[in-house]
Design a protein around this motif. Structure first.
Motif, PDB file in Angstrom:
ATOM      1  N   ARG A 184       3.425  10.893  -3.287  1.00 14.40           N
ATOM      2  CA  ARG A 184       4.247  11.009  -4.500  1.00 14.40           C
ATOM      3  C   ARG A 184       5.098  12.269  -4.530  1.00 14.40           C
ATOM      4  O   ARG A 184       6.110  12.331  -5.223  1.00 14.40           O
ATOM      5  CB  ARG A 184       3.369  10.921  -5.751  1.00 14.40           C
ATOM      6  CG  ARG A 184       2.414  12.066  -5.941  1.00 14.40           C
ATOM      7  CD  ARG A 184       1.624  11.915  -7.230  1.00 14.40           C
ATOM      8  NE  ARG A 184       0.835  13.111  -7.497  1.00 14.40           N
ATOM      9  CZ  ARG A 184       0.458  13.493  -8.691  1.00 14.40           C
ATOM     10  NH1 ARG A 184       0.783  12.780  -9.746  1.00 14.40           N
ATOM     11  NH2 ARG A 184      -0.253  14.589  -8.851  1.00 14.40           N
ATOM     12  N   ASP A 185       4.688  13.305  -3.778  1.00 16.06           N
ATOM     13  CA  ASP A 185       5.483  14.533  -3.717  1.00 16.06           C
ATOM     14  C   ASP A 185       6.155  14.716  -2.365  1.00 16.06           C
ATOM     15  O   ASP A 185       6.659  15.791  -2.064  1.00 16.06           O
ATOM     16  CB  ASP A 185       4.602  15.747  -4.024  1.00 16.06           C
ATOM     17  CG  ASP A 185       4.183  15.802  -5.486  1.00 16.06           C
ATOM     18  OD1 ASP A 185       5.043  15.591  -6.350  1.00 16.06           O
ATOM     19  OD2 ASP A 185       2.991  16.035  -5.747  1.00 16.06           O
ATOM     20  N   ALA A 186       6.140  13.674  -1.548  1.00 17.49           N
ATOM     21  CA  ALA A 186       6.746  13.761  -0.216  1.00 17.49           C
ATOM     22  C   ALA A 186       8.063  12.986  -0.200  1.00 17.49           C
ATOM     23  O   ALA A 186       8.142  11.866  -0.700  1.00 17.49           O
ATOM     24  CB  ALA A 186       5.796  13.192   0.836  1.00 17.49           C
ATOM     25  N   ASP A 187       9.066  13.585   0.385  1.00 16.65           N
ATOM     26  CA  ASP A 187      10.344  12.887   0.518  1.00 16.65           C
ATOM     27  C   ASP A 187      10.223  11.763   1.538  1.00 16.65           C
ATOM     28  O   ASP A 187      10.793  10.689   1.364  1.00 16.65           O
ATOM     29  CB  ASP A 187      11.436  13.868   0.947  1.00 16.65           C
ATOM     30  CG  ASP A 187      12.790  13.208   1.111  1.00 16.65           C
ATOM     31  OD1 ASP A 187      13.327  12.699   0.117  1.00 16.65           O
ATOM     32  OD2 ASP A 187      13.291  13.176   2.256  1.00 16.65           O
ATOM     33  N   SER A 188       9.458  12.010   2.610  1.00 19.46           N
ATOM     34  CA  SER A 188       9.280  11.010   3.662  1.00 19.46           C
ATOM     35  C   SER A 188       7.832  11.024   4.137  1.00 19.46           C
ATOM     36  O   SER A 188       7.278  12.089   4.410  1.00 19.46           O
ATOM     37  CB  SER A 188      10.209  11.285   4.848  1.00 19.46           C
ATOM     38  OG  SER A 188      11.574  11.236   4.457  1.00 19.46           O
ATOM     39  N   PHE A 189       7.231   9.843   4.223  1.00 26.53           N
ATOM     40  CA  PHE A 189       5.886   9.739   4.758  1.00 26.53           C
ATOM     41  C   PHE A 189       5.689   8.335   5.315  1.00 26.53           C
ATOM     42  O   PHE A 189       6.525   7.439   5.120  1.00 26.53           O
ATOM     43  CB  PHE A 189       4.830  10.041   3.683  1.00 26.53           C
ATOM     44  CG  PHE A 189       4.711   8.991   2.605  1.00 26.53           C
ATOM     45  CD1 PHE A 189       3.786   7.954   2.700  1.00 26.53           C
ATOM     46  CD2 PHE A 189       5.522   9.027   1.482  1.00 26.53           C
ATOM     47  CE1 PHE A 189       3.680   6.987   1.718  1.00 26.53           C
ATOM     48  CE2 PHE A 189       5.434   8.064   0.484  1.00 26.53           C
ATOM     49  CZ  PHE A 189       4.495   7.036   0.604  1.00 26.53           C
ATOM     50  N   ALA A 190       4.590   8.154   6.026  1.00 32.55           N
ATOM     51  CA  ALA A 190       4.261   6.839   6.572  1.00 32.55           C
ATOM     52  C   ALA A 190       2.801   6.548   6.289  1.00 32.55           C
ATOM     53  O   ALA A 190       1.963   7.441   6.231  1.00 32.55           O
ATOM     54  CB  ALA A 190       4.515   6.800   8.080  1.00 32.55           C
ATOM     55  N   VAL A 191       2.500   5.268   6.091  1.00 34.12           N
ATOM     56  CA  VAL A 191       1.124   4.795   5.960  1.00 34.12           C
ATOM     57  C   VAL A 191       0.829   3.918   7.168  1.00 34.12           C
ATOM     58  O   VAL A 191       1.548   2.954   7.431  1.00 34.12           O
ATOM     59  CB  VAL A 191       0.917   3.990   4.663  1.00 34.12           C
ATOM     60  CG1 VAL A 191      -0.494   3.408   4.615  1.00 34.12           C
ATOM     61  CG2 VAL A 191       1.159   4.867   3.439  1.00 34.12           C
ATOM     62  N   VAL A 192      -0.192   4.276   7.926  1.00 42.45           N
ATOM     63  CA  VAL A 192      -0.595   3.492   9.096  1.00 42.45           C
ATOM     64  C   VAL A 192      -1.979   2.922   8.821  1.00 42.45           C
ATOM     65  O   VAL A 192      -2.915   3.671   8.518  1.00 42.45           O
ATOM     66  CB  VAL A 192      -0.607   4.358  10.371  1.00 42.45           C
ATOM     67  CG1 VAL A 192      -1.175   3.568  11.549  1.00 42.45           C
ATOM     68  CG2 VAL A 192       0.805   4.836  10.688  1.00 42.45           C
ATOM     69  N   THR A 193      -2.110   1.616   8.902  1.00 45.28           N
ATOM     70  CA  THR A 193      -3.383   0.966   8.633  1.00 45.28           C
ATOM     71  C   THR A 193      -4.009   0.480   9.936  1.00 45.28           C
ATOM     72  O   THR A 193      -3.340  -0.092  10.785  1.00 45.28           O
ATOM     73  CB  THR A 193      -3.217  -0.217   7.671  1.00 45.28           C
ATOM     74  OG1 THR A 193      -2.273  -1.148   8.207  1.00 45.28           O
ATOM     75  CG2 THR A 193      -2.729   0.265   6.315  1.00 45.28           C
ATOM     76  N   LEU A 198       0.835  -1.198   0.000  1.00 47.10           N
ATOM     77  CA  LEU A 198       0.000   0.000   0.000  1.00 47.10           C
ATOM     78  C   LEU A 198       0.873   1.252   0.000  1.00 47.10           C
ATOM     79  O   LEU A 198       0.541   2.262  -0.636  1.00 47.10           O
ATOM     80  CB  LEU A 198      -0.905  -0.018   1.230  1.00 47.10           C
ATOM     81  CG  LEU A 198      -2.199   0.793   1.177  1.00 47.10           C
ATOM     82  CD1 LEU A 198      -3.099   0.337   0.052  1.00 47.10           C
ATOM     83  CD2 LEU A 198      -2.931   0.694   2.508  1.00 47.10           C
ATOM     84  N   THR A 199       1.994   1.194   0.690  1.00 48.25           N
ATOM     85  CA  THR A 199       2.919   2.325   0.744  1.00 48.25           C
ATOM     86  C   THR A 199       3.537   2.590  -0.624  1.00 48.25           C
ATOM     87  O   THR A 199       3.739   3.746  -1.014  1.00 48.25           O
ATOM     88  CB  THR A 199       4.024   2.058   1.787  1.00 48.25           C
ATOM     89  OG1 THR A 199       3.420   1.717   3.036  1.00 48.25           O
ATOM     90  CG2 THR A 199       4.911   3.270   1.976  1.00 48.25           C
ATOM     91  N   VAL A 200       3.840   1.531  -1.362  1.00 48.53           N
ATOM     92  CA  VAL A 200       4.356   1.694  -2.724  1.00 48.53           C
ATOM     93  C   VAL A 200       3.337   2.432  -3.587  1.00 48.53           C
ATOM     94  O   VAL A 200       3.682   3.341  -4.348  1.00 48.53           O
ATOM     95  CB  VAL A 200       4.711   0.330  -3.346  1.00 48.53           C
ATOM     96  CG1 VAL A 200       5.032   0.482  -4.833  1.00 48.53           C
ATOM     97  CG2 VAL A 200       5.895  -0.302  -2.625  1.00 48.53           C
ATOM     98  N   THR A 201       2.059   2.053  -3.462  1.00 52.23           N
ATOM     99  CA  THR A 201       1.010   2.735  -4.228  1.00 52.23           C
ATOM    100  C   THR A 201       0.975   4.213  -3.894  1.00 52.23           C
ATOM    101  O   THR A 201       0.881   5.068  -4.790  1.00 52.23           O
ATOM    102  CB  THR A 201      -0.376   2.135  -3.906  1.00 52.23           C
ATOM    103  OG1 THR A 201      -0.336   0.730  -4.056  1.00 52.23           O
ATOM    104  CG2 THR A 201      -1.427   2.690  -4.850  1.00 52.23           C
ATOM    105  N   GLU A 202       1.034   4.535  -2.615  1.00 51.34           N
ATOM    106  CA  GLU A 202       0.980   5.942  -2.208  1.00 51.34           C
ATOM    107  C   GLU A 202       2.199   6.708  -2.705  1.00 51.34           C
ATOM    108  O   GLU A 202       2.109   7.886  -3.038  1.00 51.34           O
ATOM    109  CB  GLU A 202       0.867   6.053  -0.685  1.00 51.34           C
ATOM    110  CG  GLU A 202      -0.439   5.546  -0.110  1.00 51.34           C
ATOM    111  CD  GLU A 202      -1.639   6.364  -0.541  1.00 51.34           C
ATOM    112  OE1 GLU A 202      -1.481   7.568  -0.819  1.00 51.34           O
ATOM    113  OE2 GLU A 202      -2.744   5.794  -0.613  1.00 51.34           O
ATOM    114  N   SER A 203       3.349   6.040  -2.767  1.00 52.31           N
ATOM    115  CA  SER A 203       4.568   6.723  -3.207  1.00 52.31           C
ATOM    116  C   SER A 203       4.538   7.031  -4.701  1.00 52.31           C
ATOM    117  O   SER A 203       5.101   8.026  -5.155  1.00 52.31           O
ATOM    118  CB  SER A 203       5.804   5.878  -2.869  1.00 52.31           C
ATOM    119  OG  SER A 203       5.886   4.723  -3.682  1.00 52.31           O
TER     120      SER A 203
END
Length: 384
Positions: free
Chosen positions: A200-209, A189-194
């Motif tokens: 896609r425009d963030a250098d660093s982010f997290a996905v919490v499910t 899911l994180t790959v999709t968001e990246s």
């Protein structure tokens, strides 16, 4: 597997920018990648020749103003991918193009969570979606919860499925003849968001499910973090809850032990002395102001908020995307979550943006397909 023709790292950078932000003119690609226009042209020509990128008809930047440009776009039909998400009860599948656009979907019930029964369900889904693809399928992505070794294609341990040491990628690749990428579901899911979402425009982010489990995917400095041993971001197993709470992993005090769907439901059932209550009953009771249900959700929100604070204190992402099946009921624990986050976030980390992105199971399957797209875009061969 179809892979972009890589002549230099510039090819990867240019293709990824066009994939995630296109159509784009060469000037825009140059600005975004830091490459000269000549370098962009050199990188993009092999991509055009291989059919991965197309030049659209000349357009002006604004009506009747400026020199016509030929925007560059990814040829989405250049490759089709199947993505599969496995749960204990059902298996979900999607057929996507190279832009992760869902072209078809299907699902099947698992006779059980035993490996053989799930394997049968996945093969059935692959066969059904393969028949709908107008061209050969470039790759199969499979998303599973738990400790997954992507490089070896092995499910090391999935508590929800009851699996240990299952070489799933090789088995499916041998059975289907399709190059297969196996990945942890939250990282998928994180790959999709990246590539295509909030990151896609963030250098660093997290996905919490938040749902059956509490998962976390990390994307730091342009890359999804997979960890030296194949695990990273196990937010659900931080020991932030009471030691009296036993987790499905066998340990005590995990975030998941009080914040997962099963944990919340069990607390509501015990509080009412009614083991027949469902999670929908728990939602309804909480919305109606039932003290037991409200307390269960607020406890979950407090622990999740503390876990999010620990996360941003450690790695400092620009934003955290909250997803999962329980996001639709986010209002039940949002206030307590944000209060706990604010209480424990250190200094400017409290400015981290927390956003909401509801997901359905098709999105998890799309994430698995995105992992294949990631491989295609890298120009690197995979092993199943």
């Amino acid at each position: 597997m179809n892979r972009i023709p890589v002549t230099s790292p510039a090819s990867v950078a240019v293709f990824r920018r066009i994939l995630t932000h296109g159509p784009l003119g060469r000037v825009a690609v140059s600005r975004a990648t830091g490459l000269s226009q000549a370098a962009v042209t050199k990188a993009v020509n092999p991509l055009i020749e291989a059919g991965f990128v197309v030049e659209l008809d000349g357009q002006r930047a604004t009506p009747s103003v400026g020199r016509p440009i030929n925007p560059l776009a990814v040829a989405h039909d250049r490759a089709h991918i199947i993505g599969v998400k496995i749960t204990a009860e059902r298996t979900y599948g999607v057929l996507t193009d190279l832009g992760a656009n869902i072209l078809a979907r299907t699902e099947a019930a698992n006779l059980s969570s035993e490996v053989a029964d799930v394997d049968h369900a996945v093969r059935r889904i692959v066969a059904e979606l393969r028949a709908l693809s107008p061209t050969s399928v470039a790759g199969l992505g499979v998303a599973v919860s738990g400790d997954v070794d992507r490089d070896l294609g092995i499910v090391r341990h999935s508590a929800l499925l009851g699996w240990r040491g299952v070489p799933l990628a090789r088995a499916l690749e041998d059975a289907t003849g399709i190059p297969t990428v196996l990945e942890n579901d939250v990282r998928a899911l994180t790959v999709t968001e990246s590539f295509f979402g909030a990151g896609r425009d963030a250098d660093s982010f997290a996905v919490v499910t938040i749902g059956t489990g509490i998962g976390c995917g990390l994307h730091l400095h342009g890359k999804v973090v997979r960890g030296a041993h194949g695990t990273a971001g196990e937010l659900g197993h931080l020991p932030l809850a009471s030691e009296t709470a036993r987790c499905t992993c066998g340990r005590r005090g995990c975030v998941e032990a009080v914040a997962s769907t099963a944990a919340i439901l069990e607390r509501v059932r015990q509080g009412h002395g009614n083991p027949a209550l469902t999670i929908d009953d728990a939602f309804a009771l909480a919305h109606a102001g039932d003290a037991v249900a409200r307390e269960a959700f607020e406890l979950a929100g407090g622990v999740i908020g503390a876990a999010l604070a620990a996360l941003v204190n450690l790695v400092g992402p620009e934003r955290v995307v909250i997803a999962g099946e329980n996001v639709t009921e986010y209002e039940l624990y949002e206030s307590r979550l944000r209060a706990a986050f604010a209480e424990h976030a250190f200094g400017s980390t409290g400015d981290c943006e927390i956003t909401l992105r509801p997901h359905v199971f098709d999105d998890w399957a799309r994430g698995a397909a995105a992992c294949v797209i990631e491989v295609i875009a890298s120009g690197i061969a995979i092993s199943g």
